[in-house]
Design an enzyme around this catalytic site. Structure first.
Site, PDB file in Angstrom:
ATOM      1  CE  LYS A   1      -4.583  -0.836  -0.793  1.00 10.20           C
ATOM      2  NZ  LYS A   1      -3.986  -2.067  -1.330  1.00 10.20           N
TER       3      LYS A   1
ATOM      4  CG  HIS B   1     -11.081 -11.204 -13.311  1.00  5.83           C
ATOM      5  ND1 HIS B   1     -10.178 -10.558 -14.128  1.00  5.83           N
ATOM      6  CD2 HIS B   1     -12.070 -11.620 -14.123  1.00  5.83           C
ATOM      7  CE1 HIS B   1     -10.608 -10.580 -15.373  1.00  5.83           C
ATOM      8  NE2 HIS B   1     -11.761 -11.230 -15.399  1.00  5.83           N
TER       9      HIS B   1
ATOM     10  CB  THR C   1     -16.227 -18.565  -8.645  1.00  5.33           C
ATOM     11  OG1 THR C   1     -16.535 -19.840  -9.187  1.00  5.33           O
ATOM     12  CG2 THR C   1     -15.004 -18.660  -7.770  1.00  5.33           C
TER      13      THR C   1
ATOM     14  NE  ARG D   1       4.507   8.429  -1.858  1.00  6.52           N
ATOM     15  CZ  ARG D   1       3.718   7.357  -1.858  1.00  6.52           C
ATOM     16  NH1 ARG D   1       2.413   7.473  -1.655  1.00  6.52           N
ATOM     17  NH2 ARG D   1       4.228   6.160  -2.026  1.00  6.52           N
TER      18      ARG D   1
ATOM     19  NE  ARG E   1       5.548   2.847  -0.751  1.00  5.07           N
ATOM     20  CZ  ARG E   1       5.913   2.643  -2.011  1.00  5.07           C
ATOM     21  NH1 ARG E   1       7.126   2.183  -2.270  1.00  5.07           N
ATOM     22  NH2 ARG E   1       5.080   2.880  -2.995  1.00  5.07           N
TER      23      ARG E   1
HETATM   24  O1  C5P Z   1       2.906   3.240  -0.227  1.00  8.43           O
HETATM   25  P1  C5P Z   1       1.925   3.755  -1.248  1.00  8.43           P
HETATM   26  O2  C5P Z   1       1.142   4.979  -0.772  1.00  8.43           O
HETATM   27  O3  C5P Z   1       2.559   3.978  -2.586  1.00  8.43           O
HETATM   28  O4  C5P Z   1       0.872   2.556  -1.361  1.00  8.43           O
HETATM   29  C1  C5P Z   1      -0.243   2.645  -2.160  1.00  8.43           C
HETATM   30  C2  C5P Z   1      -1.096   1.406  -2.095  1.00  8.43           C
HETATM   31  O5  C5P Z   1      -2.003   1.480  -3.205  1.00  8.43           O
HETATM   32  C3  C5P Z   1      -0.381   0.075  -2.247  1.00  8.43           C
HETATM   33  O6  C5P Z   1      -1.155  -0.906  -1.504  1.00  8.43           O
HETATM   34  C4  C5P Z   1      -0.441  -0.213  -3.716  1.00  8.43           C
HETATM   35  O7  C5P Z   1      -0.423  -1.573  -4.038  1.00  8.43           O
HETATM   36  C5  C5P Z   1      -1.786   0.399  -4.087  1.00  8.43           C
HETATM   37  N1  C5P Z   1      -1.911   0.844  -5.483  1.00  8.43           N
HETATM   38  C6  C5P Z   1      -1.060   1.780  -6.059  1.00  8.43           C
HETATM   39  N2  C5P Z   1      -1.250   2.187  -7.337  1.00  8.43           N
HETATM   40  C7  C5P Z   1      -2.234   1.680  -8.031  1.00  8.43           C
HETATM   41  C8  C5P Z   1      -3.103   0.755  -7.485  1.00  8.43           C
HETATM   42  C9  C5P Z   1      -2.912   0.338  -6.180  1.00  8.43           C
HETATM   43  O8  C5P Z   1      -0.146   2.262  -5.430  1.00  8.43           O
HETATM   44  N3  C5P Z   1      -2.401   2.117  -9.233  1.00  8.43           N
END
Ligand code: C5P
Length: 239
Positions: A40, A71, A76, A187, A217
């Site tokens: 992503k 958006h 556009t 997680r 992460r």
């Molecule tokens: O590191 P982590 O797993 O928390 O990253 C999750 C990714 O998903 C990041 O790119 C974050 O911006 C995105 N994201 C999120 N929660 C949301 C929407 C998008 O963590 N509600």
């Protein structure tokens, strides 16, 4: 729609490349396996590294989700979606609150492209709550507003939405099994929560109806990113 095929040909994990520059992102990507994940690219990396970088990633074996959340007025957004599709990405997104006309224009642009990427929509940003929704004049309760926007997304012919895994079951039961649900906030059971509060394990997210899991992460900051990816991938297969 590719949401229901096997993990190997259609990996469920989308690794979030939350990096400030191309070199840092490429160092991580060089350690990953395209059979196990997609990538992503969000606003930070896109703004720093540019469309040529996205095109290069997309022409490797990795599928790319270009997370720019367009958006704007329909014309556009349609042109932006057309330009993004021409980079060869696998998935891109818009904001559902841009309305049905905007989403339909986006969908037509994507369908006219050679690559025909999946097109999904953001319903309500998960950084928002009822109070911040009220402040912008929306007094519908938040879960109903999420469902209304997801229904509008489906009516417009888009492939799915980005949502919390905690909303996945409700959206899956209302929108059917073909609708693509892309869920961050994942997680593994033993991982650090970082700054995420409402987290779900990969296996639970899939059981709740998620189609794809956005994971940053737990993989990007792991001592051995490939080992972390392989472990989460196994957890997905056994889910
Ligand atoms: O590191 P982590 O797993 O928390 O990253 C999750 C990714 O998903 C990041 O790119 C974050 O911006 C995105 N994201 C999120 N929660 C949301 C929407 C998008 O963590 N509600």
């Amino acid at each position: 729609m590719q949401a229901n095929s096997s993990n190997h040909h259609d990996p469920k994990i989308i690794v979030a490349l939350d990096y400030a520059d191309a070199d840092s992102a490429l160092e991580l990507v060089s350690q990953l396996d395209p059979a196990l994940c997609r990538l992503k690219v969000g606003k930070e990396l896109f703004t720093a590294a540019g469309p040529q970088f996205v095109e290069k990633l997309a022409s490797s074996n990795f599928g790319v989700f270009l997370d720019l959340k367009f958006h704007d007025i329909p014309n556009t957004v349609a042109k932006a979606c057309s330009a993004a599709s021409n980079l060869g990405v696998w998935m891109l997104n818009v904001h559902a609150s841009g309305g049905i006309e905007m989403m339909q224009a986006a969908k037509q642009a994507v369908d006219r492209s050679a690559a025909k990427p999946l097109l999904i929509a953001v319903t309500v940003l998960t950084s928002m709550n009822q109070e911040t929704l009220n402040q912008i004049g929306i007094h519908t309760d938040l879960p109903t507003h999420v469902l209304n926007l997801a229904r509008l997304t489906q009516q417009a012919g888009l492939d799915g939405v980005v949502c919390s895994a905690l909303e996945a079951q409700m959206l899956r039961s209302n929108l059917g099994r073909e609708f693509c649900l892309v869920t961050p906030g994942i997680r593994p059971a033993n991982a650090s929560k970082d700054d995420q509060s409402r987290i779900v394990t990969p296996a639970d997210a899939l059981a709740l109806g998620s189609s794809y899991l956005v994971i940053g992460r737990p993989i990007t900051k792991a001592a051995d990113p490939l080992a972390a990816l392989e472990a989460i991938s196994k957890e997905c297969i056994s889910a």
